[in-house]
Design an enzyme around this catalytic site. Structure first.
Site, PDB file in Angstrom:
ATOM      1  N   ASP A   1       0.818  -1.210   0.000  1.00 48.88           N
ATOM      2  CA  ASP A   1       0.000   0.000   0.000  1.00 48.88           C
ATOM      3  C   ASP A   1       0.858   1.269   0.000  1.00 48.88           C
ATOM      4  O   ASP A   1       1.984   1.275   0.490  1.00 48.88           O
ATOM      5  CB  ASP A   1      -0.898   0.039   1.239  1.00 48.88           C
ATOM      6  CG  ASP A   1      -1.899  -1.107   1.257  1.00 48.88           C
ATOM      7  OD1 ASP A   1      -2.357  -1.507   0.168  1.00 48.88           O
ATOM      8  OD2 ASP A   1      -2.196  -1.612   2.354  1.00 48.88           O
ATOM      9  N   HIS A   2       0.287   2.337  -0.502  1.00 51.63           N
ATOM     10  CA  HIS A   2       0.861   3.669  -0.348  1.00 51.63           C
ATOM     11  C   HIS A   2       0.354   4.261   0.977  1.00 51.63           C
ATOM     12  O   HIS A   2      -0.665   3.808   1.516  1.00 51.63           O
ATOM     13  CB  HIS A   2       0.464   4.562  -1.521  1.00 51.63           C
ATOM     14  CG  HIS A   2       1.143   4.203  -2.796  1.00 51.63           C
ATOM     15  ND1 HIS A   2       2.215   4.912  -3.294  1.00 51.63           N
ATOM     16  CD2 HIS A   2       0.916   3.192  -3.674  1.00 51.63           C
ATOM     17  CE1 HIS A   2       2.621   4.369  -4.430  1.00 51.63           C
ATOM     18  NE2 HIS A   2       1.841   3.321  -4.681  1.00 51.63           N
ATOM     19  N   PRO A   3       1.034   5.259   1.512  1.00 51.36           N
ATOM     20  CA  PRO A   3       0.630   5.830   2.813  1.00 51.36           C
ATOM     21  C   PRO A   3      -0.593   6.741   2.666  1.00 51.36           C
ATOM     22  O   PRO A   3      -0.490   7.923   2.361  1.00 51.36           O
ATOM     23  CB  PRO A   3       1.870   6.629   3.236  1.00 51.36           C
ATOM     24  CG  PRO A   3       2.530   7.000   1.949  1.00 51.36           C
ATOM     25  CD  PRO A   3       2.269   5.864   1.001  1.00 51.36           C
ATOM     26  N   MET A   4      -1.779   6.177   2.899  1.00 53.37           N
ATOM     27  CA  MET A   4      -3.021   6.893   2.615  1.00 53.37           C
ATOM     28  C   MET A   4      -3.354   7.982   3.635  1.00 53.37           C
ATOM     29  O   MET A   4      -4.190   8.851   3.379  1.00 53.37           O
ATOM     30  CB  MET A   4      -4.176   5.892   2.530  1.00 53.37           C
ATOM     31  CG  MET A   4      -4.059   4.951   1.337  1.00 53.37           C
ATOM     32  SD  MET A   4      -5.494   3.865   1.154  1.00 53.37           S
ATOM     33  CE  MET A   4      -5.240   2.764   2.572  1.00 53.37           C
TER      34      MET A   4
ATOM     35  N   LEU B   1       0.387  10.600  -1.330  1.00 53.57           N
ATOM     36  CA  LEU B   1       0.576   9.162  -1.527  1.00 53.57           C
ATOM     37  C   LEU B   1       1.936   8.841  -2.127  1.00 53.57           C
ATOM     38  O   LEU B   1       2.329   7.670  -2.173  1.00 53.57           O
ATOM     39  CB  LEU B   1      -0.507   8.627  -2.485  1.00 53.57           C
ATOM     40  CG  LEU B   1      -1.959   8.785  -2.059  1.00 53.57           C
ATOM     41  CD1 LEU B   1      -2.886   8.535  -3.243  1.00 53.57           C
ATOM     42  CD2 LEU B   1      -2.277   7.815  -0.927  1.00 53.57           C
TER      43      LEU B   1
END
Length: 205
Positions: free
Chosen positions: A71-74, A79
């Protein structure tokens, strides 16, 4: 067709980082594996990507499967990579804590599973023993033993067997039988389930 020897079969253009492989495994060409282990007899097709994943024995994985999709850092203002791959952009050190947290989110693929073409398994997911994930499915929660799931997000379609048979197969744990026992009982595996369980349902070794 090449025969898969005990040391396994690794095809062209495979990249691996921190990977452990069991006996008789096969890795399809153009695949990438990181922080991953494959148990005996498990294999994958072409162009698979596995990260932070434990794959147990006899897993059947089609081409284009993505396991542990990171995942990307939401919850950050952006992002983008530059907040955690900072060195790449000349902005300072990479965010080690971010990568440590990402690596800790292990996905587990059970024994004797079948993952269809181009399915995606998210981090922190367990795919149960004997389960089937349909082609193109996106799995966002755990899949029970011997379940069939399909769709995006993946939903339970049905179970492969009734509860009695599922329990017998789990107790039997045939995937832990030694190679010579598997070889000796090959023809029994080719017979129907009822005959197989009648012969081995009470024998767990």
């Amino acid at each position: 067709m090449k025969r898969i020897a005990s040391e396994g079969l690794i095809h062209e253009n495979v990249r691996m980082e921190n990977v452990a492989l069991g006996d008789y495994v096969e890795i399809g060409r153009d695949s990438y594996l990181s922080n991953t282990s494959l148990g005996d007899f498990s294999y994958c097709g072409e162009r698979c990507v596995f990260q932070n994943t434990i794959i147990l024995k006899f897993s059947n994985i089609a081409q284009g499967v993505r396991i542990g999709a990171t995942d990307h850092p939401m919850k950050r203002a952006t992002l983008h990579h530059f907040t955690y791959r900072s060195a790449l952009y000349g902005m300072g050190d990479d965010d080690a804590a971010f990568f440590e947290e990402r690596a800790s989110r292990i996905t587990t693929i059970g024994h004797d599973t079948w993952l269809g073409h181009n399915c995606i398994i998210k981090p922190d997911i367990r795919i149960g023993h004997g389960a089937i994930v349909g082609s193109g499915a996106v799995v966002t929660k755990d899949v029970p033993d011997y379940a069939i799931v399909v769709g995006n997000p993946a939903r339970l379609l049905r179970y492969r067997f009734d509860a009695v048979i599922r329990e017998k197969l789990l107790k039997l744990s045939w995937w832990d039988w030694p190679y010579e026992v598997l070889k000796e009982r090959l023809n029994d595996f080719r017979e129907n389930m009822e005959d197989f369980l009648e012969k081995y349902g009470g024998h767990y070794a």
